[in-house]
Design a protein around this motif. Structure first.
Motif, mmCIF file in Angstrom:
data_model
loop_
_atom_site.group_PDB
_atom_site.id
_atom_site.type_symbol
_atom_site.label_atom_id
_atom_site.label_comp_id
_atom_site.label_asym_id
_atom_site.label_seq_id
_atom_site.Cartn_x
_atom_site.Cartn_y
_atom_site.Cartn_z
ATOM 1 N N HIS A 27 27.266 58.281 -2.058
ATOM 2 C CA HIS A 27 27.964 58.344 -3.341
ATOM 3 C C HIS A 27 27.879 59.779 -3.853
ATOM 4 O O HIS A 27 26.784 60.309 -4.021
ATOM 5 C CB HIS A 27 27.320 57.399 -4.359
ATOM 6 C CG HIS A 27 27.178 55.991 -3.889
ATOM 7 N ND1 HIS A 27 28.221 55.093 -3.909
ATOM 8 C CD2 HIS A 27 26.113 55.335 -3.364
ATOM 9 C CE1 HIS A 27 27.800 53.935 -3.426
ATOM 10 N NE2 HIS A 27 26.526 54.056 -3.084
ATOM 11 N N GLU A 28 29.040 60.392 -4.074
ATOM 12 C CA GLU A 28 29.114 61.745 -4.617
ATOM 13 C C GLU A 28 30.056 61.725 -5.806
ATOM 14 O O GLU A 28 31.229 61.395 -5.644
ATOM 15 C CB GLU A 28 29.632 62.732 -3.570
ATOM 16 C CG GLU A 28 28.755 62.857 -2.348
ATOM 17 C CD GLU A 28 29.385 63.726 -1.268
ATOM 18 O OE1 GLU A 28 30.541 64.161 -1.427
ATOM 19 O OE2 GLU A 28 28.713 63.949 -0.260
ATOM 20 N N GLU A 29 29.536 62.058 -6.969
ATOM 21 C CA GLU A 29 30.306 62.042 -8.211
ATOM 22 C C GLU A 29 31.023 60.704 -8.340
ATOM 23 O O GLU A 29 30.389 59.679 -8.396
ATOM 24 C CB GLU A 29 31.253 63.241 -8.278
ATOM 25 C CG GLU A 29 30.510 64.560 -8.347
ATOM 26 C CD GLU A 29 31.425 65.761 -8.421
ATOM 27 O OE1 GLU A 29 32.631 65.605 -8.651
ATOM 28 O OE2 GLU A 29 30.903 66.874 -8.263
ATOM 29 N N GLU A 30 32.340 60.676 -8.335
ATOM 30 C CA GLU A 30 33.096 59.435 -8.505
ATOM 31 C C GLU A 30 33.570 58.834 -7.186
ATOM 32 O O GLU A 30 34.289 57.841 -7.181
ATOM 33 C CB GLU A 30 34.313 59.694 -9.406
ATOM 34 C CG GLU A 30 33.961 60.220 -10.788
ATOM 35 C CD GLU A 30 33.099 59.244 -11.578
ATOM 36 O OE1 GLU A 30 33.375 58.031 -11.547
ATOM 37 O OE2 GLU A 30 32.128 59.717 -12.222
ATOM 38 N N GLU A 31 33.185 59.431 -6.066
ATOM 39 C CA GLU A 31 33.656 58.961 -4.765
ATOM 40 C C GLU A 31 32.507 58.439 -3.919
ATOM 41 O O GLU A 31 31.375 58.901 -4.034
ATOM 42 C CB GLU A 31 34.360 60.095 -4.016
ATOM 43 C CG GLU A 31 35.638 60.574 -4.672
ATOM 44 C CD GLU A 31 36.345 61.620 -3.830
ATOM 45 O OE1 GLU A 31 36.116 61.676 -2.607
ATOM 46 O OE2 GLU A 31 37.131 62.372 -4.409
ATOM 47 N N SER A 32 32.836 57.478 -3.051
ATOM 48 C CA SER A 32 31.869 56.948 -2.100
ATOM 49 C C SER A 32 32.489 56.947 -0.716
ATOM 50 O O SER A 32 33.695 56.747 -0.566
ATOM 51 C CB SER A 32 31.482 55.511 -2.458
ATOM 52 O OG SER A 32 30.767 55.484 -3.658
ATOM 53 N N ASP A 136 19.335 66.405 -3.917
ATOM 54 C CA ASP A 136 19.806 67.368 -4.906
ATOM 55 C C ASP A 136 19.550 68.791 -4.421
ATOM 56 O O ASP A 136 18.764 69.018 -3.511
ATOM 57 C CB ASP A 136 19.140 67.129 -6.266
ATOM 58 C CG ASP A 136 17.649 67.427 -6.255
ATOM 59 O OD1 ASP A 136 17.260 68.603 -6.055
ATOM 60 O OD2 ASP A 136 16.857 66.490 -6.457
ATOM 61 N N THR A 140 20.630 69.771 -9.131
ATOM 62 C CA THR A 140 21.987 69.247 -9.251
ATOM 63 C C THR A 140 22.175 68.168 -8.195
ATOM 64 O O THR A 140 21.965 68.411 -7.006
ATOM 65 C CB THR A 140 23.033 70.367 -9.041
ATOM 66 O OG1 THR A 140 22.831 71.376 -10.025
ATOM 67 C CG2 THR A 140 24.449 69.822 -9.142
ATOM 68 N N LEU A 141 22.572 66.973 -8.630
ATOM 69 C CA LEU A 141 22.755 65.857 -7.713
ATOM 70 C C LEU A 141 23.819 66.171 -6.668
ATOM 71 O O LEU A 141 24.937 66.547 -7.007
ATOM 72 C CB LEU A 141 23.155 64.589 -8.483
ATOM 73 C CG LEU A 141 23.390 63.346 -7.635
ATOM 74 C CD1 LEU A 141 22.087 62.866 -6.994
ATOM 75 C CD2 LEU A 141 24.014 62.248 -8.485
ATOM 76 N N LEU A 142 23.438 66.068 -5.398
ATOM 77 C CA LEU A 142 24.403 66.215 -4.313
ATOM 78 C C LEU A 142 24.977 64.860 -3.934
ATOM 79 O O LEU A 142 26.184 64.704 -3.787
ATOM 80 C CB LEU A 142 23.743 66.841 -3.079
ATOM 81 C CG LEU A 142 23.256 68.271 -3.200
ATOM 82 C CD1 LEU A 142 22.523 68.692 -1.932
ATOM 83 C CD2 LEU A 142 24.424 69.209 -3.481
ATOM 84 N N SER A 143 24.070 63.876 -3.738
ATOM 85 C CA SER A 143 24.527 62.551 -3.339
ATOM 86 C C SER A 143 23.441 61.512 -3.568
ATOM 87 O O SER A 143 22.254 61.817 -3.601
ATOM 88 C CB SER A 143 24.947 62.541 -1.866
ATOM 89 O OG SER A 143 23.862 62.897 -1.034
ATOM 90 N N ASP A 144 23.908 60.292 -3.738
ATOM 91 C CA ASP A 144 23.053 59.113 -3.826
ATOM 92 C C ASP A 144 23.350 58.344 -2.540
ATOM 93 O O ASP A 144 24.500 58.012 -2.261
ATOM 94 C CB ASP A 144 23.459 58.312 -5.066
ATOM 95 C CG ASP A 144 22.506 57.201 -5.391
ATOM 96 O OD1 ASP A 144 21.805 56.721 -4.478
ATOM 97 O OD2 ASP A 144 22.472 56.780 -6.567
#
Length: 163
Positions: A27-32, A136, A140-144
């Motif tokens: 999951h990155e920002e609004e996209e998966s 991160d 800064t969050l890179l991905s979940d």
């Protein structure tokens, strides 16, 4: 049909062949994005007691030309070590943040890795491993990320060759 084994030249450890089903969701920002991989893997316990899953990356993962090993230590620490075209060494343990090196053909950088969930249900008979972690860079969050692994023997130990 018999069991496929690989004998290490540096020791007498037998490595059976297994089927690994891997599902990875990033999951990155609004996209998966989701990656599915069904492949042959080696699965064994190393000299430190870690359960180790080793497999070759493919086009499906976007990391063709690399080999990945997932180590699950007796204390619950998980290491993902990738060698070859892409090189990484990610370490995860509940309650701790690790700073890990990540090399790609486009450059090298350091990422912070924090485990949100580690569910290890691997036994000598295979099983499952579920990881959920965040990555991160400079806070800064890179991905979940979510990773689900299921292992089963390529052949049952009771299989025998027919004459």
């Amino acid at each position: 049909m018999g069991i496929f084994v690989h004998i290490l030249s540096s020791s007498n450890t037998l490595k059976e062949k297994w089927i690994m089903k891997l599902r990875s969701v990033q999951h990155e920002e609004e996209e998966s994005s989701e990656t599915l991989l069904d492949t042959e893997a080696e699965y064994f316990t190393d000299e430190y007691g870690d359960r180790v899953i080793s497999y070759e990356e493919t086009e499906a993962t976007g990391m063709e030309g690399s080999v990945t090993e997932i180590h699950v230590a007796p204390d619950g620490t998980v290491s993902i070590i990738r060698t070859g075209f892409f090189q990484t060494h990610l370490v995860m343990q509940m309650g701790k943040k690790y700073f890990c090196n990540y090399e790609t053909p486009f450059g090298e950088f350091t990422v912070g890795v924090s485990a949100k969930k580690i569910h290890n249900h691997l036994t000598e008979d295979g099983g499952t491993l579920e990881l959920h972690y965040i990555a991160d860079a400079n806070t800064t969050l890179l991905s979940d990320n979510e990773v689900y692994v299921e292992l089963s023997r390529l052949n049952s130990p009771d299989d025998t060759e027919e004459d």
